[in-house]
Design an enzyme around this catalytic site. Structure first.
Site, mmCIF file in Angstrom:
data_model
loop_
_atom_site.group_PDB
_atom_site.id
_atom_site.type_symbol
_atom_site.label_atom_id
_atom_site.label_comp_id
_atom_site.label_asym_id
_atom_site.label_seq_id
_atom_site.Cartn_x
_atom_site.Cartn_y
_atom_site.Cartn_z
ATOM 1 N N SER A 214 0.850 -1.198 0.000
ATOM 2 C CA SER A 214 0.000 0.000 0.000
ATOM 3 C C SER A 214 0.880 1.240 0.000
ATOM 4 O O SER A 214 2.077 1.156 -0.315
ATOM 5 C CB SER A 214 -0.934 -0.033 1.213
ATOM 6 O OG SER A 214 -1.926 0.956 1.092
ATOM 7 N N ASN A 215 0.340 2.380 0.350
ATOM 8 C CA ASN A 215 1.126 3.612 0.403
ATOM 9 C C ASN A 215 0.599 4.504 1.533
ATOM 10 O O ASN A 215 -0.330 4.142 2.235
ATOM 11 C CB ASN A 215 1.085 4.331 -0.944
ATOM 12 C CG ASN A 215 -0.342 4.650 -1.345
ATOM 13 O OD1 ASN A 215 -1.022 5.411 -0.684
ATOM 14 N ND2 ASN A 215 -0.817 4.015 -2.416
ATOM 15 N N ARG A 216 1.224 5.656 1.679
ATOM 16 C CA ARG A 216 0.954 6.500 2.859
ATOM 17 C C ARG A 216 -0.254 7.431 2.698
ATOM 18 O O ARG A 216 -0.462 8.310 3.521
ATOM 19 C CB ARG A 216 2.175 7.369 3.145
ATOM 20 C CG ARG A 216 3.403 6.580 3.500
ATOM 21 C CD ARG A 216 4.547 7.532 3.848
ATOM 22 N NE ARG A 216 5.813 6.852 3.798
ATOM 23 C CZ ARG A 216 6.257 6.060 4.773
ATOM 24 N NH1 ARG A 216 5.539 5.874 5.853
ATOM 25 N NH2 ARG A 216 7.423 5.465 4.654
#
Ligand code: C5P
Length: 416
Positions: A214-216
């Protein structure tokens, strides 16, 4: 009652009241009373000359807030930035000829004039001066310039002036000023009739039943856009990846996890929409295969993840658009404008919001963002560091102003 209805418009609103050095400064005391009585929280900013007419203490006691007078006082903690950032409207009453000149040319040499350059909130100016000054071509030119930029200028009234003259120069009545503030704070409904499809948050691409890539992304920008579009009268559908934000009221929210699910939800609502904003940080790559069972650590070497491209949702939507306005985001860590420009063209977008996610205090997870909006027609609009809620409105305003030149047709304003 009408008076009651209008009074309610100011409840909980934050108003910055600028007072400049005119004899009418004493009337600002009563204006402050009227605004606070109507429920507004008022921060007063005085020019040095204004303090010769009324003491800051008077405003301080009546507003219950510290009065700002000096750009250089250490304890004022950059008030020229924080007051306008928090203000829903700025009112300058009384405004002198000198103030009008400074505001018109952008001369920022005190707190009040500097504040004007750091805000985009409604600005209401009530001038007060001698009749000959008010009608002077220079003053009128400045008034014209400020009006052309959207400032609401309340012409002074005719009557006896401090000079003994009977002419036009008296500060507009308190009721007129209050009413102008209320009008300026009325919600804009420039998205009425528009159907806005927004994506937000990250996607999660499973590796195995317990792990994912995923990412931030926090989803804050997309959610702020959904709320702002709803407040401006749009029907809004928000397709969101997993985030921990409250669901906005009055918005159709569709929860998804993967890029594939987001692509399906966006496609399903695409035909319905008139404006599409892809604020989501969609995975570019996903594991080619999802392990059926949790990958075990053990005797074998660490597993190698084979990745494949995830669907590029924007490119896909762009290929099948009819008359939708398409807006993308470009979160970059280097060569911001060049990369964003390439994406704008490659994905067939109308607008792209380019933000440098390495900038301190901006980007992923933060409540603030700084960006540049690039348009297909070549315009660039820089948006300095500001709250995402504020930036959402700036992005919507850029959409409203974007000329629709899709498939050869060219109508002047896309959303109105
Ligand atoms: O190419 P890049 O991912 O940087 O482009 C960013 C823009 O494209 C964003 O608006 C993002 O929501 C969108 N995007 C997409 N599908 C992807 C990746 C990004 O729609 N798979």
């Amino acid at each position: 009652m009408d008076g009651d209805r209008q009074s309610r418009l100011l409840i909980g609103k934050r108003v910055a009241l600028g007072v400049t050095g005119s004899i009418a400064a004493y009337k600002a005391v009563s204006l402050l009373r009227a605004l606070t009585k109507a429920g507004a929280s008022v921060s007063v900013v005085m020019t040095k000359a204004a303090t010769k007419f009324v003491t800051p203490m008077t405003f301080e006691v009546l507003s219950g807030q510290a009065v700002t007078t000096d750009l250089f006082e250490a304890h004022h903690e950059m008030k020229h930035l924080s007051i306008p950032e928090q203000a829903d409207a700025i009112v300058v009453a009384p405004a002198t000829a000198s103030f009008l000149a400074k505001a018109a040319v952008g001369l920022a040499d005190d707190v009040l004039s500097t504040m004007l350059l750091t805000t985009r909130c409604p600005l209401i100016i009530a001038p007060a001066m001698d009749g000959d000054m008010w009608t002077h071509p220079t003053v009128q030119e400045h008034v014209g310039t400020l009006r052309s930029r959207g400032a609401i200028i309340l012409d002074p009234e005719e009557g006896p002036l401090a000079s003994g003259q009977i002419a036009q120069g008296r500060l507009a009545g308190e009721f007129r000023i209050r009413e102008a503030v209320e009008q300026a704070l009325l919600p804009r409904l420039d998205f009425k009739g528009q159907r806005v499809l927004i994506s937000a948050g990250p996607t999660q691409e499973a590796i195995d039943p317990v792990r994912y890539i995923s990412n931030r992304s926090s989803g804050k920008m997309g959610y702020a856009l959904a709320e702002a579009a709803r407040n401006r009268g749009a029907e809004v559908t928000l397709v969101t990846g997993p985030v921990s934000l409250p669901v906005p009221a009055g918005v159709l929210v569709i929860h998804v996890t993967t890029a594939q699910e987001m692509a399906a939800a966006m496609s399903a609502h695409f035909e319905w929409s008139t404006v599409v904003v892809m604020a989501a940080a969609v995975a570019d790559f996903r594991p080619k295969e999802v392990a059926l069972h949790k990958l075990k650590k053990g005797a074998q070497a660490a597993p190698t993840l084979e990745l494949e491209p995830a669907p590029d949702i924007l490119a896909m939507l762009s290929a099948k658009r009819t008359s939708q306005i398409l807006v993308g985001f470009a979160a970059e860590t280097q060569n911001l404008l060049a990369h964003a420009q390439t994406k704008l063209v490659a994905k067939g977008l109308d607008l792209i919001v380019a933000n440098d996610v390495t900038q301190k205090g901006a980007g992923f997870g933060s409540d603030r963002n700084a960006a540049v909006i690039l348009s297909r027609t070549g315009e660039q609009q820089p948006l300095s560091l500001r709250l995402k809620s504020e930036m959402a409105h700036d992005i919507l305003s850029a959409i409203v102003q974007f000329p629709r030149t899709i498939q050869g047709t060219n109508s002047p304003t896309s959303v109105s």
